[in-house]
Design a protein around this motif. Structure first.
Motif, short mmCIF file in Angstrom:
data_model
loop_
_atom_site.label_atom_id
_atom_site.label_comp_id
_atom_site.label_asym_id
_atom_site.label_seq_id
_atom_site.Cartn_x
_atom_site.Cartn_y
_atom_site.Cartn_z
N LYS A 200 0.64 -1.13 -0.02
CA LYS A 200 0.08 0.00 -0.06
C LYS A 200 0.93 1.35 0.01
O LYS A 200 1.03 1.64 1.11
N PRO A 201 1.20 1.71 -1.28
CA PRO A 201 2.41 2.77 -1.16
C PRO A 201 1.60 4.17 -0.85
O PRO A 201 2.49 4.92 -0.15
N ARG A 202 0.48 4.39 -0.90
CA ARG A 202 -0.06 5.62 -0.16
C ARG A 202 -0.02 5.65 1.19
O ARG A 202 -0.12 6.67 1.56
N SER A 203 -0.15 4.29 1.78
CA SER A 203 -0.09 4.32 3.30
C SER A 203 1.44 4.18 3.83
O SER A 203 1.53 4.44 5.12
N ALA A 204 2.48 4.00 3.06
CA ALA A 204 3.87 3.95 3.55
C ALA A 204 4.33 5.34 4.02
O ALA A 204 3.78 6.27 3.39
N ASP A 205 5.34 5.18 4.59
CA ASP A 205 5.94 6.32 5.11
C ASP A 205 6.97 6.87 4.14
O ASP A 205 6.86 8.03 3.71
N ILE A 206 7.85 5.83 3.48
CA ILE A 206 8.68 6.18 2.71
C ILE A 206 8.77 5.26 1.52
O ILE A 206 8.59 4.00 1.62
N VAL A 207 8.68 5.48 0.13
CA VAL A 207 8.73 4.72 -1.05
C VAL A 207 10.07 5.17 -1.83
O VAL A 207 10.30 6.32 -2.29
N ILE A 208 10.84 3.99 -2.00
CA ILE A 208 12.18 4.14 -2.56
C ILE A 208 12.20 3.61 -4.00
O ILE A 208 11.84 2.29 -3.87
N VAL A 209 12.40 4.05 -5.05
CA VAL A 209 12.31 3.61 -6.26
C VAL A 209 13.50 3.91 -7.18
O VAL A 209 14.02 5.00 -7.16
N LYS A 210 13.92 2.96 -7.82
CA LYS A 210 15.11 3.08 -8.79
C LYS A 210 14.54 3.77 -10.08
O LYS A 210 14.01 3.21 -10.98
N ILE A 211 14.62 5.26 -10.10
CA ILE A 211 14.09 5.88 -11.28
C ILE A 211 14.73 7.30 -10.99
O ILE A 211 15.56 7.53 -9.96
N GLY A 212 14.53 8.15 -12.22
CA GLY A 212 15.08 9.47 -11.91
C GLY A 212 13.88 10.52 -11.52
O GLY A 212 13.37 10.38 -10.45
N TYR A 213 13.35 10.99 -12.66
CA TYR A 213 12.05 12.11 -12.23
C TYR A 213 10.86 10.87 -12.06
O TYR A 213 10.82 9.77 -12.84
N LEU A 214 9.97 11.02 -11.34
CA LEU A 214 8.83 10.36 -11.03
C LEU A 214 7.84 10.27 -12.39
O LEU A 214 7.47 11.14 -12.97
N GLU A 215 7.73 9.01 -12.62
CA GLU A 215 6.68 9.02 -13.71
C GLU A 215 5.31 9.47 -13.18
O GLU A 215 4.96 9.61 -11.94
N PRO A 216 4.43 9.75 -14.16
CA PRO A 216 3.05 10.35 -13.73
C PRO A 216 2.40 9.82 -12.50
O PRO A 216 2.04 10.88 -11.37
N GLU A 217 2.00 8.48 -12.33
CA GLU A 217 1.22 8.01 -11.24
C GLU A 217 2.21 7.99 -10.03
O GLU A 217 1.39 8.51 -9.00
#
Length: 511
Positions: A431-448
């Motif tokens: 549940k990413p919306r309920s997480a404190d921190i979300v770490i993703v291997k990415i540069g700029y965040l994609e739209p969603e």
């Protein structure tokens, strides 16, 4: 031109970093052939205007997840199949009128430079020089003078993140159909003028996002140039920063029927770009990985997103570096399950996946993952945790496992995968919306992800797509080049180079 024109479709696309040790093989392109090519694009489906306007023939297209350099054997295998299939199409029709060249523009192949131009040379040898070619590209692609020479029409995305992918491809096809309609029934082809202007700038996409200035106003000027009387299309390529080839740099092109107007439009865009060369900044606040985690923990914004940018698999990173996850699990704040909830995406580990799948959801396992390809900055990581979820059948990952280690939910994959959509997480019972921190291997965040994030930072982490270009060690790019060089002794030449199609090889330097 009598009857519906016959148009073939072919191309290979893969954004490849020359600074990662990984290699891209032929299966990674997930080749589509024949009718499957048409099925991919809704704007070519039956009863659409473009479908009615031409007889579209799929040869082969392949779009690979960005990664390391494509092996020579993989390229030769796919290129040979493309030319064979195009030969069959040519043999099956009295006349082939056009080709949609569906590419990215930042593919690097072992022992070859400027490989999209090389592929088009081989294609031209099969379909003939009279066939009208329209290319669609990513704005992070590279347009050498030779590639511009061999195409008749060429365009690219106008948004970063690329929310206009299908719009761009449809535009390339629509312009192609309209150009073919202008051809005489006999005699030489009628071809537009092409204005090509190289600009000595090479920046990562995270500094040239059209969400923010100055790229926002630069790209906003493109439709105005395209609307000028006598212009067919206008385009700006940022270029691809994580490959070390002479063609890598920014490019402006305009195509059309009025030589003076096309030149003026291209020069306007080139001047806008160069006038802003020192103004480009990152699309988000940046910091070291530690600084980003400290800021996220101190913030009340939830979820707080952090981009682990150096190993971004959608920019060309290997995707299997463990540096970010290792640093995360070393933090005392996340040692206990009661700590702040963190989601980390992701690290590949085929053996870890097998162990977790065999143990099942709820089991506690000890597994080792990552660094099978890229161990430059850190080696494999060994973790003990509870299997939170298992998912089979993903197109990229094949199998995914979530392992809870303390308060960290680490996503492990059989093969590397980008995490750009909310369902990429919710499908794993996260549940990413309920997480404190979300770490993703990415540069700029994609739209969603961008819309989901209450706040975010981009960590300037090491890897094959390091945002700090200077420390990567380019040595083959043209110089001077911003930001590698700050002082330009000569005035930058932003005048149009007019490139006309001819049956002769292009002579002269790529300048």
């Amino acid at each position: 031109m009598a009857g519906r024109p016959v148009i073939a479709i072919a191309g290979l696309a893969c954004e490849t970093s020359t600074f990662t040790p990984s290699r891209t093989l032929a299966p990674a392109f997930h080749p589509r052939r024949d009718a499957a090519v048409i099925e991919k694009y809704a704007f070519l489906h039956p009863e659409t205007p473009l479908a009615d306007a031409a007889d579209w023939r799929g040869a082969l297209i392949g779009h690979a997840l960005p990664g390391g350099v494509v092996t020579r054997a993989a390229f030769e295998e796919l290129a040979d199949e493309i030319t064979t299939r195009l030969s069959n199409i040519v043999a099956s029709t009295p006349r082939l009128d056009g080709l949609w060249f569906d590419i990215h523009g930042a593919m690097c192949v072992e022992e070859l430079d400027d490989v999209e131009a090389e592929l088009l040379r081989r294609v031209r040898a099969i379909v003939g020089l009279d066939v009208i070619v329209s290319a669609s590209m990513d704005l992070h692609g590279n347009v050498s003078r030779e590639l511009a020479h061999q195409t008749d029409l060429i365009t690219c995305y106008r948004m970063a993140p690329h929310e206009d992918v299908m719009e761009t491809k449809e535009r390339a096809c629509r312009n192609l159909v309209e150009l073919i309609a202008k051809q005489p029934s006999a005699g030489p082809r009628v071809r537009p003028f092409k204005a090509w202007i190289p600009i000595p700038i090479l920046l990562p996409g995270e500094q040239t996002s059209t969400r923010v200035e100055p790229a926002k106003h630069i790209y906003a000027a493109v439709p105005g140039v395209e609307a000028m009387e006598g212009v067919i299309d206008a385009a700006i390529w940022v270029g691809y920063a994580w490959a070390d080839e002479p063609r890598n740099r920014a490019i402006v092109m305009a195509t059309g029927w009025d030589k003076a107007v096309v030149s003026t439009g291209a020069e306007k865009l080139a001047k806008l770009f160069w006038d802003s060369h020192a103004d480009f900044v990152f699309v988000a606040p940046t910091g070291t990985y530690k600084e980003c985690l400290d800021t996220a923990l101190a913030s009340s914004a939830r979820p707080y997103f952090v981009s682990d940018s150096g190993d971004n698999p959608t920019a060309g990173g290997s995707g299997d570096m463990t540096w970010g996850l290792t640093k995360l699990l070393d933090r005392p704040e996340f040692k206990e399950p009661s700590g702040p909830t963190v989601i980390y995406a992701s690290v590949p580990g085929p053996k870890a996946i097998d162990t977790a799948v065999n143990a099942g959801v709820g089991a506690t396992v000890t597994v080792t993952a990552g660094a099978e390809v890229d161990d430059i900055h850190s080696g494999p990581i060994t973790m003990t945790g509870r299997v939170h979820s298992i998912k089979h059948g993903d197109r990229d990952a094949v199998v995914e496992v979530v392992l809870q280690v303390g308060s960290v939910f680490a996503i492990l994959t059989k093969l590397r995968k980008p995490y750009h959509k909310e369902h990429d997480f919710t499908d794993l019972n996260l549940k990413p919306r309920s997480a404190d921190i979300v770490i993703v291997k990415i540069g700029y965040l994609e739209p969603e992800l961008y819309n989901m994030a209450a706040d975010w930072m981009m960590a300037l982490t090491p890897g094959g797509v390091d945002q700090n270009l200077i420390r990567l060690g380019h040595h083959r790019i043209r110089r001077p080049m911003w930001p590698f060089d700050k002082n330009f002794e000569k005035e930058v030449n932003l005048r149009t180079r007019l490139i006309s199609f001819s049956h002769e090889p292009l002579a002269g330097p790529d300048e």
